[in-house]
Design a protein around this motif. Structure first.
Motif, short mmCIF file in Angstrom:
data_model
loop_
_atom_site.label_atom_id
_atom_site.label_comp_id
_atom_site.label_asym_id
_atom_site.label_seq_id
_atom_site.Cartn_x
_atom_site.Cartn_y
_atom_site.Cartn_z
N GLY A 215 0.90 -1.38 0.07
CA GLY A 215 -0.06 0.06 0.00
C GLY A 215 0.94 1.07 -0.08
N PRO A 216 0.19 2.24 -0.35
CA PRO A 216 1.00 3.66 -0.52
C PRO A 216 1.45 4.18 0.76
N LEU A 217 2.87 4.76 0.85
CA LEU A 217 3.67 5.58 1.72
C LEU A 217 3.25 6.82 1.60
N THR A 218 3.28 7.48 0.32
CA THR A 218 2.97 8.84 0.19
C THR A 218 1.74 8.85 -0.94
N ILE A 219 1.04 9.95 -1.14
CA ILE A 219 -0.01 10.17 -1.87
C ILE A 219 0.35 9.92 -3.22
N ASP A 220 1.71 10.15 -3.54
CA ASP A 220 2.33 10.11 -5.10
C ASP A 220 2.37 8.54 -5.48
N THR A 221 2.20 7.84 -4.76
CA THR A 221 2.40 6.19 -5.14
C THR A 221 0.95 5.66 -4.92
N GLY A 222 -0.09 6.39 -4.67
CA GLY A 222 -1.61 5.98 -4.45
C GLY A 222 -2.09 5.69 -5.89
N ASN A 223 -2.80 4.64 -5.98
CA ASN A 223 -3.28 4.35 -7.46
C ASN A 223 -5.03 4.75 -7.24
N ASN B 122 -13.01 2.55 -5.09
CA ASN B 122 -14.37 2.59 -4.63
C ASN B 122 -14.40 3.22 -3.19
N SER B 123 -13.17 3.12 -2.53
CA SER B 123 -13.04 4.18 -1.34
C SER B 123 -11.91 4.62 -1.09
N TRP B 124 -11.64 5.41 -0.23
CA TRP B 124 -10.27 6.00 0.18
C TRP B 124 -9.57 5.19 0.86
N GLN B 125 -8.83 4.19 0.07
CA GLN B 125 -8.07 3.26 0.77
C GLN B 125 -6.89 3.67 1.27
N TRP B 126 -6.54 4.94 1.19
CA TRP B 126 -5.08 5.42 2.05
C TRP B 126 -5.28 4.97 3.47
N MET B 127 -6.41 5.32 4.10
CA MET B 127 -6.60 5.14 5.58
C MET B 127 -7.19 3.76 5.98
N GLU B 128 -7.32 2.75 5.07
CA GLU B 128 -7.80 1.40 5.54
C GLU B 128 -6.47 0.58 5.95
N GLN B 129 -5.15 0.87 5.57
CA GLN B 129 -4.09 0.22 6.10
C GLN B 129 -3.48 0.76 7.26
N PRO B 130 -2.71 -0.06 7.92
CA PRO B 130 -2.30 0.37 9.07
C PRO B 130 -1.11 1.39 8.79
N PHE B 131 -0.83 2.22 9.69
CA PHE B 131 0.43 3.27 9.41
C PHE B 131 1.61 2.28 9.71
N PRO B 132 2.90 2.58 9.29
CA PRO B 132 4.07 2.15 9.50
C PRO B 132 4.56 1.82 10.88
N TRP B 133 4.41 2.82 11.46
CA TRP B 133 4.64 2.61 13.15
C TRP B 133 3.55 1.74 13.88
N GLU B 134 2.37 1.33 13.24
CA GLU B 134 1.33 0.29 13.88
C GLU B 134 1.78 -1.06 13.54
N GLN B 135 2.78 -1.12 12.70
CA GLN B 135 3.01 -2.62 12.14
C GLN B 135 3.98 -3.30 13.32
N GLU B 136 4.27 -4.58 13.07
CA GLU B 136 4.96 -5.27 14.15
C GLU B 136 6.37 -4.58 14.26
#
Length: 92
Positions: free
Chosen positions: A61-69, A74-88
């Protein structure tokens, strides 16, 4: 031939390293704006960073808006993934 797999952590680390080098180089270019070797190196690093960001976006998933597809959203998928600091291994 098997594709060389890179872990999410390794990919983020590579992005961080290239980004740091770019930031440092930009400081140099602020005081040496006509230094050809520095300008050429900036071009190389910038290209490498963009490649890494696109690779990360394709895998995780995108880290920056520049790499968002945005071509088939169908939705704003940017916020549907965990942030990098929320990862293991993150801050939590």
């Amino acid at each position: 031939m098997a594709e060389n797999k890179i872990s999410k952590k390794e990919l983020l680390q590579s992005i961080d390293q290239v980004s740091f080098a770019i930031d440092d180089l930009l400081l140099f270019l602020d005081t040496h704006p006509c230094e050809k070797r520095a300008l050429d190196y900036y071009g190389e690093l910038s290209l490498r960073r963009n490649e890494l960001l696109e690779k990360y976006a394709g895998l995780y998933g995108p880290l920056t808006i520049d790499t968002g597809n945005d071509s088939c959203l169908n939705s704003w998928q940017w916020m549907e993934q965990p942030f990098p600091w929320e990862q293991e291994g993150g801050c939590r």
